[in-house]
Design a protein around this motif. Structure first.
Motif, PDB file in Angstrom:
ATOM      1  N   MET A 292      -6.465 -15.647   2.861  1.00 52.30           N
ATOM      2  CA  MET A 292      -6.317 -14.389   2.686  1.00 52.30           C
ATOM      3  C   MET A 292      -7.178 -13.074   2.914  1.00 52.30           C
ATOM      4  O   MET A 292      -7.430 -12.436   2.360  1.00 52.30           O
ATOM      5  CB  MET A 292      -4.950 -13.039   2.733  1.00 52.30           C
ATOM      6  CG  MET A 292      -4.679 -12.792   3.514  1.00 52.30           C
ATOM      7  SD  MET A 292      -2.871 -11.667   2.995  1.00 52.30           S
ATOM      8  CE  MET A 292      -3.447 -10.678   2.150  1.00 52.30           C
ATOM      9  N   ALA A 293      -7.783 -12.678   4.359  1.00 53.79           N
ATOM     10  CA  ALA A 293      -8.698 -11.598   3.946  1.00 53.79           C
ATOM     11  C   ALA A 293      -7.849 -10.644   5.376  1.00 53.79           C
ATOM     12  O   ALA A 293      -7.294 -10.366   6.664  1.00 53.79           O
ATOM     13  CB  ALA A 293     -10.136 -11.454   4.664  1.00 53.79           C
ATOM     14  N   SER A 294      -8.263  -8.930   4.831  1.00 49.22           N
ATOM     15  CA  SER A 294      -7.601  -7.856   5.583  1.00 49.22           C
ATOM     16  C   SER A 294      -8.150  -6.896   5.533  1.00 49.22           C
ATOM     17  O   SER A 294      -9.152  -5.980   4.635  1.00 49.22           O
ATOM     18  CB  SER A 294      -5.988  -8.362   5.076  1.00 49.22           C
ATOM     19  OG  SER A 294      -5.896  -7.368   3.220  1.00 49.22           O
ATOM     20  N   GLY A 295      -8.111  -5.966   6.203  1.00 54.02           N
ATOM     21  CA  GLY A 295      -8.684  -4.534   6.708  1.00 54.02           C
ATOM     22  C   GLY A 295      -8.450  -3.401   7.535  1.00 54.02           C
ATOM     23  O   GLY A 295      -7.904  -3.540   8.908  1.00 54.02           O
ATOM     24  N   SER A 296      -8.292  -2.336   7.107  1.00 58.21           N
ATOM     25  CA  SER A 296      -7.505  -1.630   8.428  1.00 58.21           C
ATOM     26  C   SER A 296      -8.502  -0.280   8.280  1.00 58.21           C
ATOM     27  O   SER A 296      -9.357  -0.258   7.810  1.00 58.21           O
ATOM     28  CB  SER A 296      -6.788  -1.195   7.958  1.00 58.21           C
ATOM     29  OG  SER A 296      -6.721  -0.493   6.715  1.00 58.21           O
ATOM     30  N   HIS A 297      -8.559   0.621   9.794  1.00 54.24           N
ATOM     31  CA  HIS A 297      -8.986   1.518   9.873  1.00 54.24           C
ATOM     32  C   HIS A 297      -8.622   3.015  10.518  1.00 54.24           C
ATOM     33  O   HIS A 297      -7.748   2.634  11.197  1.00 54.24           O
ATOM     34  CB  HIS A 297      -9.628   0.798  10.890  1.00 54.24           C
ATOM     35  CG  HIS A 297     -11.246   2.136  11.579  1.00 54.24           C
ATOM     36  ND1 HIS A 297     -12.042   3.059  10.549  1.00 54.24           N
ATOM     37  CD2 HIS A 297     -11.290   2.967  12.874  1.00 54.24           C
ATOM     38  CE1 HIS A 297     -12.720   3.625  11.538  1.00 54.24           C
ATOM     39  NE2 HIS A 297     -11.877   3.130  12.702  1.00 54.24           N
ATOM     40  N   ARG A 298      -8.336   3.836  10.490  1.00 51.31           N
ATOM     41  CA  ARG A 298      -8.048   5.109  10.850  1.00 51.31           C
ATOM     42  C   ARG A 298      -8.604   5.863  12.082  1.00 51.31           C
ATOM     43  O   ARG A 298     -10.291   6.188  11.587  1.00 51.31           O
ATOM     44  CB  ARG A 298      -8.009   5.741   9.624  1.00 51.31           C
ATOM     45  CG  ARG A 298      -6.707   7.560   9.864  1.00 51.31           C
ATOM     46  CD  ARG A 298      -7.078   8.088   8.644  1.00 51.31           C
ATOM     47  NE  ARG A 298      -6.609   8.018   7.725  1.00 51.31           N
ATOM     48  CZ  ARG A 298      -5.033   7.972   7.732  1.00 51.31           C
ATOM     49  NH1 ARG A 298      -4.772   8.911   8.463  1.00 51.31           N
ATOM     50  NH2 ARG A 298      -4.408   7.076   6.323  1.00 51.31           N
ATOM     51  N   GLY A 299      -8.505   5.378  13.085  1.00 50.95           N
ATOM     52  CA  GLY A 299      -9.311   6.571  13.927  1.00 50.95           C
ATOM     53  C   GLY A 299      -8.163   7.340  15.046  1.00 50.95           C
ATOM     54  O   GLY A 299      -6.860   7.526  14.630  1.00 50.95           O
ATOM     55  N   PRO A 300      -8.521   8.075  16.027  1.00 46.07           N
ATOM     56  CA  PRO A 300      -7.820   8.812  16.641  1.00 46.07           C
ATOM     57  C   PRO A 300      -6.604   8.375  16.693  1.00 46.07           C
ATOM     58  O   PRO A 300      -5.684   8.920  17.208  1.00 46.07           O
ATOM     59  CB  PRO A 300      -8.347   9.032  18.104  1.00 46.07           C
ATOM     60  CG  PRO A 300     -10.482   8.103  17.983  1.00 46.07           C
ATOM     61  CD  PRO A 300      -9.771   7.570  16.740  1.00 46.07           C
ATOM     62  N   SER A 301      -6.564   7.122  16.678  1.00 47.56           N
ATOM     63  CA  SER A 301      -4.505   6.526  17.905  1.00 47.56           C
ATOM     64  C   SER A 301      -3.345   6.449  16.530  1.00 47.56           C
ATOM     65  O   SER A 301      -2.635   6.087  16.815  1.00 47.56           O
ATOM     66  CB  SER A 301      -4.740   5.887  18.406  1.00 47.56           C
ATOM     67  OG  SER A 301      -5.491   4.564  18.053  1.00 47.56           O
ATOM     68  N   GLY A 302      -4.411   6.727  16.091  1.00 43.16           N
ATOM     69  CA  GLY A 302      -3.827   6.664  14.385  1.00 43.16           C
ATOM     70  C   GLY A 302      -4.132   4.570  13.241  1.00 43.16           C
ATOM     71  O   GLY A 302      -6.098   4.913  13.420  1.00 43.16           O
ATOM     72  N   VAL A 303      -3.748   4.358  12.818  1.00 41.37           N
ATOM     73  CA  VAL A 303      -4.556   3.218  11.282  1.00 41.37           C
ATOM     74  C   VAL A 303      -3.641   1.538  12.269  1.00 41.37           C
ATOM     75  O   VAL A 303      -2.431   1.701  12.922  1.00 41.37           O
ATOM     76  CB  VAL A 303      -3.771   2.798  10.076  1.00 41.37           C
ATOM     77  CG1 VAL A 303      -3.829   2.388   9.400  1.00 41.37           C
ATOM     78  CG2 VAL A 303      -3.467   4.912   9.600  1.00 41.37           C
ATOM     79  N   TYR A 304      -4.898   0.934  12.242  1.00 41.43           N
ATOM     80  CA  TYR A 304      -4.471   0.222  12.963  1.00 41.43           C
ATOM     81  C   TYR A 304      -5.763  -1.244  12.499  1.00 41.43           C
ATOM     82  O   TYR A 304      -6.867  -0.255  10.874  1.00 41.43           O
ATOM     83  CB  TYR A 304      -5.573  -0.405  14.000  1.00 41.43           C
ATOM     84  CG  TYR A 304      -6.553   0.674  14.765  1.00 41.43           C
ATOM     85  CD1 TYR A 304      -7.882  -0.733  14.418  1.00 41.43           C
ATOM     86  CD2 TYR A 304      -6.794   1.346  14.642  1.00 41.43           C
ATOM     87  CE1 TYR A 304      -9.287  -0.097  14.257  1.00 41.43           C
ATOM     88  CE2 TYR A 304      -8.225   2.455  15.317  1.00 41.43           C
ATOM     89  CZ  TYR A 304      -9.250   1.608  15.064  1.00 41.43           C
ATOM     90  OH  TYR A 304     -10.665   1.561  16.100  1.00 41.43           O
ATOM     91  N   GLY A 305      -5.461  -2.484  11.957  1.00 39.97           N
ATOM     92  CA  GLY A 305      -5.999  -3.275  11.549  1.00 39.97           C
ATOM     93  C   GLY A 305      -5.295  -4.212  11.921  1.00 39.97           C
ATOM     94  O   GLY A 305      -5.002  -4.729  12.565  1.00 39.97           O
ATOM     95  N   ASN A 306      -6.240  -5.618  10.690  1.00 39.82           N
ATOM     96  CA  ASN A 306      -6.000  -7.178  11.437  1.00 39.82           C
ATOM     97  C   ASN A 306      -5.589  -7.724   9.414  1.00 39.82           C
ATOM     98  O   ASN A 306      -6.419  -7.354   8.494  1.00 39.82           O
ATOM     99  CB  ASN A 306      -7.228  -7.482  12.033  1.00 39.82           C
ATOM    100  CG  ASN A 306      -8.556  -7.673  11.481  1.00 39.82           C
ATOM    101  OD1 ASN A 306      -8.883  -7.726  10.702  1.00 39.82           O
ATOM    102  ND2 ASN A 306      -9.528  -7.273  12.095  1.00 39.82           N
TER     103      ASN A 306
END
Length: 469
Positions: A292-306
């Protein structure tokens, strides 16, 4: 006149009657006699002093004398007989038991007894001690071994403690700060940083870099480590290029450190960054043979990830979850519970997804109160979540929640027709009174729980006994 002997008086072999060799071994320890079987002594292992005594023991010879403490010997003899230390061992100093076990050559048995994960009772944990660290830097990451030894990164330093939690060494690394670390053994760790190129394999006893593992993208630029994980066979490392426009997960043989495979190599162009985030957490799931590999990113529209589950042999993704609504603040997976758990960054609530239903488009089930984000405040920021055995631990600020699966009387069904599962937050035991500043690290080793808090220069050790054994 020849006198005839009765047949019953004749020796069986016609010459001399031998007594069968006794299985009982008698040992004189400090003037006190102990009796046990040779089989029990042989449980100490062929290279131990006790095994050699068993081989030489004879009913025709005087008991061998050992000039040691008989009280400590009785504790270790009980360990040989049952595999566990007796309750009276708590009255003795652990260091005395360690030194005595080393003398007899049975330290490994003592380690296995005191670090047995089955002795971990999540409902009755209490803080047993703190591990002090040198300097003013707070711990950034903790790495443990199955035997309960622990390595702590704080600033540019790594401090190691053995399985009895005695401080062994502090070394200075080349990193400004260590961001990722994994214990390969009690003496070797893999470490990386998000601002320093390469994954370093470090000898923690002598303080030198044994090897540096690098990954290069098509532009041949350097790469930094984002996460480290392992299985029994492989070492996993998530890399991101220095320009942050490509990433990959490399798989190495854990014994030779030679590269085995590469998965998830992404070259990112423009808007594709949303679907090609580097993995910042790697968890091996042995029951499914998946990573299981997980990562997220904070952008202008909020936090998204996969979250992606990789078949490391074929290099294919077998399940992927795109996180757009209430993305995870932290996520973990439990092989025992066959489930994945996350803390929503917006709501701060606990969610679970059943791994037995791989492929479900919307897998998350909320276990909390389904609170909504209030005034834009992200309730889950800084929360940590880890699984251990059949429990899931979730930190919220300075408190720790314990979640367990509970059985229900009738088999209920969820909306998709699958069997419904129920998890409950427990407030039993001493953990409910822990309090304090925000928990920044949470991990487990053997039958111990380790945690660190914001702006504190030590590690808390939680066990089921104040003395740890």
């Amino acid at each position: 006149m020849l006198k005839t002997m009765k047949p019953s008086a004749l020796p069986r072999n016609g010459f001399k009657q031998n007594k069968p060799e006794s299985n009982i071994a008698t040992i004189d320890v400090g003037g006190q006699l102990f009796q046990t079987t040779k089989q029990t002594l042989n449980l100490a292992g062929p290279d131990s002093l006790l095994s050699r005594i068993a081989d030489a023991a004879s009913a025709h010879l005087a008991p061998p004398f050992i000039d040691r403490d008989p009280e400590l010997f009785s504790i270790l003899l009980s360990l040989l007989r049952t595999g566990n230390l007796p309750s009276k061992a708590k009255a003795l100093d652990l260091q005395d038991l360690i030194f005595e076990s080393q003398f007899y050559g049975i330290e490994t048995l003592l380690i296995n007894s005191l670090s047995n994960p089955s002795h971990f009772d999540a409902f009755n944990l209490e803080k047993s001690l703190v591990l002090p660290l040198n300097g003013r830097d707070s711990p950034s990451v903790i790495a443990t071994t199955p035997f309960g030894s622990v390595h702590v990164a704080h600033g540019s330093k790594i401090t190691s403690f053995d399985w009895s939690l005695r401080k062994k060494s502090t070394i200075l690394t080349e990193f400004t700060a260590v961001d990722s670390m994994l214990a390969i053994s009690t003496k070797v760790a893999a470490a990386g940083a998000t601002d320093f190129s390469g994954l370093q394999i470090i000898d923690l006893e002598n303080g030198f870099v044994k090897e540096t593992l690098n990954w290069e993208n098509v532009t041949r630029s350097g790469s930094t480590v984002q996460a480290i994980g392992s299985s029994q066979e492989f070492l996993f490392a998530s890399f991101e290029s220095g320009r942050r426009n490509s990433n990959s997960i490399m798989i190495y043989d854990l014994n030779t450190l030679s590269p085995v495979n590469e998965i998830g190599h992404y070259e990112i162009f423009g808007a594709e960054i949303n679907s090609a985030l580097p993995a910042t957490k790697l968890n091996w799931v042995p029951g499914y043979n998946l990573l299981m590999a997980s990562g997220s990113h904070r952008g202008p529209s909020g936090v998204y990830g996969n979250i992606k589950f990789w078949d490391i042999r074929s290099g294919n993704v077998v399940w992927e979850i795109q996180e757009k609504v209430d993305c995870f603040s932290d996520v973990t997976v439990s092989d025992n519970l066959s489930a994945m758990f996350k803390i929503g960054v917006n709501s701060g609530e606990m969610f679970f997804a059943d791994l037995r239903n791989l492929g479900v488009e919307q897998p998350w089930v909320c276990l909390g109160d389904r609170r909504k984000m209030v005034s834009g405040k992200k309730e889950g920021v800084g929360c940590k979540i880890e699984s251990h055995g059949s429990q899931v631990f979730c930190s919220k600020g300075g408190d720790l929640e314990l979640w367990s699966e509970v059985a229900v009387g009738s088999q209920q069904r969820s909306e998709d027709g699958s069997e419904a599962r129920h998890f409950r937050k427990n407030v039993m035991g001493r953990m409910k009174d822990m309090g304090g500043s925000r928990i920044t690290n949470l991990t487990f080793g053997g039958n111990k729980m380790f945690m660190t808090r914001k702006d504190q220069q030590y590690v808390e050790v939680w066990q089921n006994s104040a003395r740890g054994y």
